[in-house]
Design a protein around this motif. Structure first.
Motif, PDB file in Angstrom:
ATOM      1  N   CYS A   1       1.102  -1.139   0.248  1.00  0.00           N
ATOM      2  CA  CYS A   1       0.100  -0.190   0.037  1.00  0.00           C
ATOM      3  C   CYS A   1       1.302   1.306   0.087  1.00  0.00           C
ATOM      4  CB  CYS A   1      -0.827  -0.165   1.211  1.00  0.00           C
ATOM      5  SG  CYS A   1      -2.105   1.453   1.359  1.00  0.00           S
TER       6      CYS A   1
ATOM      7  N   CYS B   1       0.111   3.408   3.527  1.00  0.00           N
ATOM      8  CA  CYS B   1       0.465   2.904   4.774  1.00  0.00           C
ATOM      9  C   CYS B   1       1.671   1.735   4.833  1.00  0.00           C
ATOM     10  CB  CYS B   1      -0.687   2.030   6.002  1.00  0.00           C
ATOM     11  SG  CYS B   1      -0.903   0.784   4.799  1.00  0.00           S
TER      12      CYS B   1
ATOM     13  N   CYS C   1      -5.319  -3.237   3.365  1.00  0.00           N
ATOM     14  CA  CYS C   1      -5.478  -2.253   4.856  1.00  0.00           C
ATOM     15  C   CYS C   1      -6.194  -1.249   4.524  1.00  0.00           C
ATOM     16  CB  CYS C   1      -3.701  -1.711   4.736  1.00  0.00           C
ATOM     17  SG  CYS C   1      -4.256  -0.476   3.063  1.00  0.00           S
TER      18      CYS C   1
ATOM     19  N   HIS D   1      -6.567   1.381   3.513  1.00  0.00           N
ATOM     20  CA  HIS D   1      -6.391   2.178   1.915  1.00  0.00           C
ATOM     21  C   HIS D   1      -6.797   1.075   0.823  1.00  0.00           C
ATOM     22  CE1 HIS D   1      -3.853   3.686   5.239  1.00  0.00           C
ATOM     23  NE2 HIS D   1      -4.453   4.007   4.865  1.00  0.00           N
TER      24      HIS D   1
HETATM   25 ZN   LIG Z   1      -2.951   1.018   3.668  1.00  0.00          ZN
END
Ligand SMILES: [Zn+2]
Length: 120
Positions: A20, A23, A41, A43
């Motif tokens: 990602c 993050c 995650c 996102h």
């Molecule tokens: Zn993320």
């Protein structure tokens, strides 16, 4: 004004593990015992390949009006779209969304697609 999802394509190093951009979570292959396992995650919007979605977030479903559809109905949506899963996921217009498209070389021509967007 809405912008389409920003795309990054991996064609030479298509096997590079995708993380990602917001993050750093490794979304695919993080588990050495099962490299097909997905770690989404907050996102992650979607993880897909040419024949199926592996993961769709609620945000993604709401954004593309897939809320409440069965998996079969979702498949009808993207299989009827120009470019299949790849073309369908290009319709995302969430702010600053990023898509990584990894294409394995011919003759396999197998694509994997990872979508991310920042959260508020
Ligand atoms: Zn993320």
């Amino acid at each position: 004004m809405l912008s389409p999802i920003q795309r990054t394509e991996l064609r030479t190093y298509y096997y590079t593990p995708v993380h990602c951009p917001f993050c750093g979570t490794r979304v695919m292959g993080a588990d050495p015992a099962d490299e097909t396992r997905i770690t989404a995650c907050a996102h992650t919007l979607f993880i897909a390949h040419d024949t199926a979605f592996e993961y769709r977030s609620e945000r993604f479903d709401r954004h593309l009006d897939l809320d409440g559809l069965t998996d079969e109905e979702v498949e009808e949506r993207w299989s009827g779209a120009e470019g299949g899963v790849d073309g369908f996921t290009n319709r995302v217009t969430l702010a600053d969304a990023i898509k990584v498209a990894a294409y394995a070389p011919a003759p396999s021509a197998y694509g994997s697609y990872y979508g991310f967007a920042p959260t508020e």
